[in-house]
Write an enzyme that holds these catalytic residues in place. Structure first.
Site, short mmCIF file in Angstrom:
data_model
loop_
_atom_site.label_atom_id
_atom_site.label_comp_id
_atom_site.label_asym_id
_atom_site.label_seq_id
_atom_site.Cartn_x
_atom_site.Cartn_y
_atom_site.Cartn_z
N GLY A 10 -9.95 -5.59 4.59
CA GLY A 10 -10.35 -4.65 5.65
C GLY A 10 -9.37 -3.49 5.73
N GLY A 13 -10.06 -0.13 7.70
CA GLY A 13 -10.19 -0.12 9.16
C GLY A 13 -8.92 0.44 9.80
N GLN A 84 -16.33 -8.78 11.20
CA GLN A 84 -17.34 -8.10 12.00
C GLN A 84 -16.64 -7.96 13.35
OE1 GLN A 84 -19.29 -6.56 14.23
NE2 GLN A 84 -19.83 -8.57 15.02
N SER A 85 -16.15 -6.78 13.66
CA SER A 85 -15.18 -6.68 14.75
C SER A 85 -15.75 -6.15 16.07
CB SER A 85 -14.00 -5.81 14.31
OG SER A 85 -14.47 -4.53 13.99
N THR A 126 -7.12 -12.63 18.31
CA THR A 126 -7.51 -11.65 19.34
C THR A 126 -7.41 -12.16 20.77
OG1 THR A 126 -9.45 -10.48 20.23
CG2 THR A 126 -9.89 -12.37 18.87
N GLU A 128 -9.51 -11.67 22.88
CA GLU A 128 -10.85 -12.10 23.29
C GLU A 128 -10.94 -13.63 23.37
OE1 GLU A 128 -13.94 -10.35 23.97
OE2 GLU A 128 -12.57 -8.68 24.30
N TYR A 150 -18.40 -13.28 18.88
CA TYR A 150 -17.22 -12.75 18.20
C TYR A 150 -16.00 -13.62 18.51
CZ TYR A 150 -13.13 -9.79 17.50
OH TYR A 150 -11.89 -9.32 17.12
N LYS A 154 -13.69 -16.09 16.10
CA LYS A 154 -12.25 -15.87 15.94
C LYS A 154 -11.44 -17.09 16.38
CE LYS A 154 -11.41 -11.59 14.45
NZ LYS A 154 -10.36 -11.23 13.48
N HIS A 180 -5.81 -2.71 20.82
CA HIS A 180 -4.85 -1.73 20.29
C HIS A 180 -5.66 -0.59 19.69
CE1 HIS A 180 -5.56 -5.03 17.57
NE2 HIS A 180 -5.31 -4.25 16.54
N ARG A 185 -9.25 4.57 15.53
CA ARG A 185 -10.21 3.59 16.01
C ARG A 185 -11.63 4.04 15.64
NH1 ARG A 185 -10.40 -1.70 17.31
NH2 ARG A 185 -9.83 -2.15 19.44
P1 GDP Z 1 -13.27 -5.06 23.02
O1 GDP Z 1 -12.36 -5.39 24.18
O2 GDP Z 1 -12.73 -5.51 21.70
O3 GDP Z 1 -14.66 -5.49 23.24
O4 GDP Z 1 -13.21 -3.45 22.91
P2 GDP Z 1 -14.26 -2.33 23.38
O5 GDP Z 1 -13.50 -1.06 23.33
O6 GDP Z 1 -15.52 -2.40 22.59
O7 GDP Z 1 -14.60 -2.71 24.90
C1 GDP Z 1 -13.62 -2.76 25.91
C2 GDP Z 1 -14.28 -2.92 27.26
O8 GDP Z 1 -14.94 -1.70 27.60
C3 GDP Z 1 -15.35 -4.02 27.34
O9 GDP Z 1 -15.16 -4.72 28.55
C4 GDP Z 1 -16.66 -3.24 27.38
O10 GDP Z 1 -17.70 -3.91 28.11
C5 GDP Z 1 -16.23 -1.99 28.14
N1 GDP Z 1 -17.10 -0.84 27.93
C6 GDP Z 1 -17.65 -0.06 28.90
N2 GDP Z 1 -18.39 0.91 28.36
C7 GDP Z 1 -18.32 0.76 27.01
C8 GDP Z 1 -18.90 1.48 25.92
O11 GDP Z 1 -19.62 2.46 26.08
N3 GDP Z 1 -18.60 1.03 24.65
C9 GDP Z 1 -17.79 -0.05 24.45
N4 GDP Z 1 -17.51 -0.44 23.19
N5 GDP Z 1 -17.25 -0.75 25.47
C10 GDP Z 1 -17.51 -0.35 26.74
#
Ligand code: GDP
Length: 344
Positions: A10, A13, A84-85, A126, A128, A150, A154, A180, A185
């Site tokens: 990867g 990325g 698949q991130s 992660t 998560e 996801y 993980k 991060h 990104r």
């Molecule tokens: P993640 O923590 O790895 O899922 O990183 P993300 O950047 O995809 O999401 C971070 C948080 O932002 C999560 O709680 C999402 O529900 C929230 N979020 C709110 N609006 C958005 C959006 O438009 N796109 C994404 N990707 N996340 C969002």
């Protein structure tokens, strides 16, 4: 002295690209594998390392080519970022997510055990994994409660890495990485999506941006610094797992406010839930709206990590915090729009 060899899966990325540059700077011979074709090449280009990483064919779905690659390279260190991130995508593609993120790591560890058992292995684990374990700061002893396909995938990879360390005595580490971010990104992630939108809106190139859950709280650090922590994990006398985090948590709403402010736009919020809107306080124009398209079937409410162990054992600490990160990312987007060099 012989050059150290690192293999990064990867590598196109965000983390793979930053780590490639970091390791090249330390004199490593860097090999990269990536399924994504050329779609991440822009990262290597912007970092000025486009032709410096040796590309190698390796797919986590295919055991034989993993062994072939390991036998050919004989790497000293392997960093696994192939995944698949995207959390949201994992709800609609749970099986593919498991194939790559979970079973893929089994294929990789098993190949390592056979072909390069002395190599040091880093798994991108992660925050998560913590899912809905409440709002307290998480550390390496906090229980896991994954809330998305996801995170479940993980979790398997995390424990398998621990198991190969314990049962097979391999040097295998999990970096439990809190969010991060950086100008590298992908735009699917909320931070970069907002930074890019705020910059375009400030230049009149876009009207507004639609987002999901504004109340989610995340611990956002700077990816460039996190890859240094990953490397440190593989330089210790003994393998172990470490959290990398800033220890601060902020809402998506706060991230949006800070990003727009960095682009010269003060936002005012009105409404609730799906009807909430962020308007330019000066012109009254709607710049942010909420759409259910970006909500997840289950979301992690709050994440904040305690990186005390990494600080103590690795001497790692985050330098860039929420105070600076949205502005740093918006500046990068403005530089891109103006055709200037991006500070990475
Ligand atoms: P993640 O923590 O790895 O899922 O990183 P993300 O950047 O995809 O999401 C971070 C948080 O932002 C999560 O709680 C999402 O529900 C929230 N979020 C709110 N609006 C958005 C959006 O438009 N796109 C994404 N990707 N996340 C969002």
């Amino acid at each position: 002295m012989k050059k150290k060899k690192a293999l990064i899966t990867g590598y196109r990325g965000q983390d793979g690209a930053y780590l490639s540059r970091f390791l090249l700077g330390k004199g490593y011979e860097v090999y990269g594998a990536d399924r994504a074709g050329d779609s991440g090449q822009w990262r290597l280009r912007e970092l000025g390392i486009e032709r410096k990483v040796k590309e190698i064919a390796l797919d986590l779905l295919e055991p034989t080519n993993i062994i072939d690659a390991l036998e050919k390279i004989k790497p000293d260190e392997i960093y696994n970022f192939a995944a698949q991130s995207f959390v949201l995508v994992s709800f609609s593609q749970p099986v593919l997510t498991a194939e790559v993120n979970a079973v893929g790591v089994a294929r990789l560890l098993e190949a390592l055990r056979k072909a390069a058992p002395k190599a040091r292995f880093f798994q991108a684990s992660t925050a998560e994994l913590f899912g809905s374990t409440g709002s307290a700061q998480k550390n390496e002893t906090t229980d896991f409660y994954p809330k998305s396909p996801y995170a479940v995938s993980k979790l398997y990879a995390h424990w398998l890495t621990v198991n190969y360390r314990q049962a097979q005595h391999m040097y295998a580490c999990n970096g439990i990485l809190f969010n991060h971010e950086s100008p590298l990104r992908g735009e699917e992630f909320v931070t970069r999506k907002i930074a890019a939108s705020a910059a375009r809106i400030s230049k009149g190139l876009q009207q507004k941006v639609a987002v999901g859950n504004l109340d989610a709280l995340r611990d956002w650090g700077y990816a460039k610094e996190y890859v240094e922590g990953m490397w440190l994990m593989l330089q210790q006398p003994r393998p172990d797992d470490y959290i990398l985090a800033t220890g601060e948590t902020h809402s998506v709403r706060e991230w949006i406010e800070a990003s727009f402010a960095a682009a010269g736009i003060k936002l005012e919020w009105k409404g609730k839930g799906l009807a909430e809107k962020g308007r330019d306080a000066r012109t009254g124009k709607v710049r942010v709206e909420v759409s259910k398209d970006f909500y997840r079937p289950a979301d992690v409410k709050e994440l904040v990590g305690d990186a005390a162990k990494a600080r103590k054992v690795l001497g790692w600490a985050p330098r860039t915090r929420f105070r600076d990160l949205p502005a740093l990312m918006v500046q990068a987007e403005l530089a891109r729009l103006e055709g200037k060099k991006v500070n990475l």
